[in-house]
Design an enzyme around this catalytic site. Structure first.
Site, PDB file in Angstrom:
ATOM      1  N   ARG A   7       0.942  -1.323  -0.011  1.00  0.00           N
ATOM      2  CA  ARG A   7      -0.272  -0.096   0.087  1.00  0.00           C
ATOM      3  C   ARG A   7       0.965   1.234   0.046  1.00  0.00           C
ATOM      4  O   ARG A   7       0.886   2.207  -0.923  1.00  0.00           O
ATOM      5  CB  ARG A   7      -1.028  -0.055   1.381  1.00  0.00           C
ATOM      6  N   GLY A  31      -8.444  12.627   4.355  1.00  0.00           N
ATOM      7  CA  GLY A  31      -8.177  11.612   5.507  1.00  0.00           C
ATOM      8  C   GLY A  31      -6.765  11.338   5.544  1.00  0.00           C
ATOM      9  O   GLY A  31      -6.441  10.165   5.289  1.00  0.00           O
ATOM     10  N   ASP A  53      -8.383  15.806   8.266  1.00  0.00           N
ATOM     11  CA  ASP A  53      -8.988  14.395   8.887  1.00  0.00           C
ATOM     12  C   ASP A  53      -9.826  15.000   9.929  1.00  0.00           C
ATOM     13  O   ASP A  53      -9.565  15.889  10.766  1.00  0.00           O
ATOM     14  CB  ASP A  53      -7.842  13.750   9.649  1.00  0.00           C
ATOM     15  N   GLU A  82     -16.258  18.084   4.375  1.00  0.00           N
ATOM     16  CA  GLU A  82     -17.387  18.794   4.056  1.00  0.00           C
ATOM     17  C   GLU A  82     -17.642  19.962   5.061  1.00  0.00           C
ATOM     18  O   GLU A  82     -18.520  20.887   4.567  1.00  0.00           O
ATOM     19  CB  GLU A  82     -18.649  17.715   4.533  1.00  0.00           C
ATOM     20  N   GLU A  96      -6.118   7.687   0.510  1.00  0.00           N
ATOM     21  CA  GLU A  96      -6.072   6.282   0.725  1.00  0.00           C
ATOM     22  C   GLU A  96      -7.641   5.986   1.272  1.00  0.00           C
ATOM     23  O   GLU A  96      -7.835   5.876   2.504  1.00  0.00           O
ATOM     24  CB  GLU A  96      -4.954   5.882   1.598  1.00  0.00           C
ATOM     25  N   GLU A 105     -16.843   1.243   4.514  1.00  0.00           N
ATOM     26  CA  GLU A 105     -16.497   2.237   5.316  1.00  0.00           C
ATOM     27  C   GLU A 105     -15.462   3.229   4.737  1.00  0.00           C
ATOM     28  O   GLU A 105     -14.350   3.580   5.455  1.00  0.00           O
ATOM     29  CB  GLU A 105     -15.616   1.652   6.394  1.00  0.00           C
TER      30      GLU A 105
END
Length: 339
Positions: A7, A31, A53, A82, A96, A105
């Site tokens: 990853r 995130g 985040d 948002e 990611e 999720e």
């Protein structure tokens, strides 16, 4: 996740590969977690990186950024995409966002929100596209360990436990690692996602019909799901259906054939992060939907049906899974919730 070298090193390679699109540009990391992707972007010359985040990890991300003397470049914003404010357009979005089974999720909705709020025309999104696959699998060892164990427990017949054992072991999706040897057919494309064009509404429910032909004689124990993501420019998916598909599980609304699959996996064509059973394992592993009762398959036997993935009304982060399948003249429905 940071220890997941597949990853993390793929993301670092993607950032390096797209260095010319990042250097001197404004980036938002959706995130950001510990901030590692934001720092990678700063290291290749990003002008400014907004690391966003909503969780408390943003506090640690700020400390990590400061410890690496990047506070002038990386701005950590503690809040939801948002809700936070960025007073300029951005050139690059990196995230990611992928969850188990790609959409469980996942933060893809937040990536879409960031794209629609801030991304400049012609901007870059990493990863740029994603594909969710499914295939029927056989897994005798797993079934034996979970179910057949109860038939003889230290010489005692505990078969009265079988019904409960099946419920406990197979009621909910299972995240685990299988190998290519467990897979009975070529995979079927459940969903293709173009991160430049996907909408939030189309993620609320994903449905597809599939049709497989077993490559061997074996018990069918369930279906496995996995995904690939690509790090490329704006995605262009094939639209022609004139050529026959080499993917046994493909359908006309999911046009992917063997040559296209090979092209997506060719690092000379596009950088790909894959969670397929035949590829090096990742923390996502594969997601398996097990049947309560295995189905004995003959070679070339058809397996067909449909699968629907939808957001749970109980909790939008949960995923409802409805799996319909038919083989050998018998039809079944398996419903489960990934929570």
């Amino acid at each position: 996740m940071i220890k997941d070298r597949v990853r993390t090193e793929t993301y670092k390679a993607a950032i390096t590969q797209h260095q010319n699109s990042i250097a001197g540009k404004v980036v938002v990391d959706v995130g950001c977690g510990t901030g590692i992707l934001s720092i990678f972007c700063a290291q290749v010359g990003a002008k400014r990186v907004y690391a966003v985040d909503a969780s408390e990890i943003a506090i640690q991300a700020s400390a990590v950024v400061k410890a690496n003397n990047l506070s002038d470049t990386v701005i950590v914003l503690h809040g939801r995409v948002e809700d936070v404010e960025i007073d300029e357009g951005v050139d690059v979005i990196i995230s990611e966002w992928m969850g188990y089974m790609l959409l469980y999720e996942s933060m893809l909705e937040s990536v879409i929100t960031a794209r629609d709020r801030w991304l400049k025309p012609g901007g870059l999104i990493l990863p740029s596209s994603a594909t969710l696959y499914m295939a029927p699998v056989t897994h005798t060892d797993r079934y034996r360990d979970s179910i057949d164990f109860w038939r003889n427990v230290y010489g005692i017949d505990m078969s009265a436990m079988l019904a409960l054992a099946k419920q406990c072991a197979f009621e909910e999706p299972s995240v685990e690692t299988i190998s290519g040897e467990n897979v009975l057919t070529w995979p079927h494309v459940v969903k293709q996602v173009d991160c430049y064009a996907v909408t939030i509404d189309e993620l609320k429910s994903v449905a597809t019909r599939y049709r497989f032909k077993s490559m061997m004689r074996a018990p069918l124990h369930g279906f496995a799901f996995w995904f690939d993501v690509e790090f490329n420019g704006p995605a262009i998916f094939p639209t022609s259906t004139d050529s026959p598909s080499l993917f046994i599980g493909s359908s006309s609304n999911n046009p992917v054939d063997g040559s296209q699959r090979k092209k997506r996996s060719n690092p000379n064509e596009a950088l790909v992060l894959s969670t397929a059973p035949e590829d090096p394992p990742t923390h996502w592993q594969q997601t398996l939907i097990y049947l309560y009762e295995p189905v004995d398959l003959e070679q070339d036997q058809l397996i067909e049906g449909s699968v629907t993935l939808s957001q749970s009304k109980e909790n939008p982060r949960f995923m409802n899974i409805r799996l319909e399948y038919a083989a050998g003249g018998r039809a079944f429905v398996k419903e489960s919730v990934m929570r």
